[in-house]
Design an enzyme around this catalytic site. Structure first.
Site, PDB file in Angstrom:
ATOM      1  CG  LEU A   5      85.469  41.286  79.460  1.00 51.80           C
ATOM      2  CD1 LEU A   5      84.580  40.825  78.310  1.00 51.80           C
ATOM      3  CD2 LEU A   5      86.788  40.528  79.453  1.00 51.80           C
ATOM      4  CG  HIS A   6      80.841  44.108  82.804  1.00 52.96           C
ATOM      5  ND1 HIS A   6      80.925  44.931  81.696  1.00 52.96           N
ATOM      6  CD2 HIS A   6      79.523  43.947  83.033  1.00 52.96           C
ATOM      7  CE1 HIS A   6      79.713  45.255  81.284  1.00 52.96           C
ATOM      8  NE2 HIS A   6      78.838  44.660  82.075  1.00 52.96           N
TER       9      HIS A   6
END
Length: 164
Positions: free
Chosen positions: A118-119
């Site tokens: 996730l980013h």
């Protein structure tokens, strides 16, 4: 058919590919400028996108390897959001954009290039920043060398992110 020559890409094409997630390995290294890491928080870090949509394209990344929000504790999520705010503030001060695109691509179908980790993207935008190359030729022109942008942002991001 039109050709666009980019001989510098051959090292990447022929070179070894990382076996591990780059968002996990880069923070363990002591090469922040080479890895484009601008800030290290307690639970997340800010990194420049090596293949940006625009100069100043940043990403906020948790140290914890997860592909969804469900893997993150409240402290990580809070810092994640505060670092997004700091990124917008820093880019506003240094690059003076007229707007921002921010968001997450969760999963391959959503366009995530690194779907396992996730980013959040923070992309500065300017009115009229689409030129004929992007519109007509499907080629993005990034007007500044990525390390020149890094050098402009490194001091300011520290000031803004320390407030989190």
């Amino acid at each position: 058919m039109k050709q666009l020559w980019s001989p510098w890409r051959i090292d990447y094409i022929l070179g070894p590919k990382p076996g591990e997630c780059i968002f996990c390995t880069m923070p363990r290294e002591d090469h922040d400028r080479d890895n484009l890491i601008l800030f290290r928080g307690k639970k997340n870090f800010i990194i420049m996108n090596r293949f940006p949509y625009n100069s100043g394209h940043l990403m906020i990344v948790p140290y914890f390897h997860t592909s969804s929000f469900h893997g993150l504790d409240t402290e990580t999520l809070t810092e994640f959001t505060l670092l997004a705010r700091s990124s917008v503030d820093c880019l506003g001060e240094v690059m003076r954009p007229e707007g921002f695109n921010t968001g997450l691509n969760i999963g391959q179908a959503a366009g995530a290039g690194i779907k396992e980790h996730l980013h959040m993207h923070v992309v500065p935008r300017w009115v009229g920043d689409s030129n004929f190359m992007a519109v007509m030729e499907d080629i993005r022109v990034v007007p500044e060398h990525i390390l020149a942008t890094y050098d402009k942002l490194i001091e300011a991001i520290g000031r803004h992110a320390q407030r989190t």
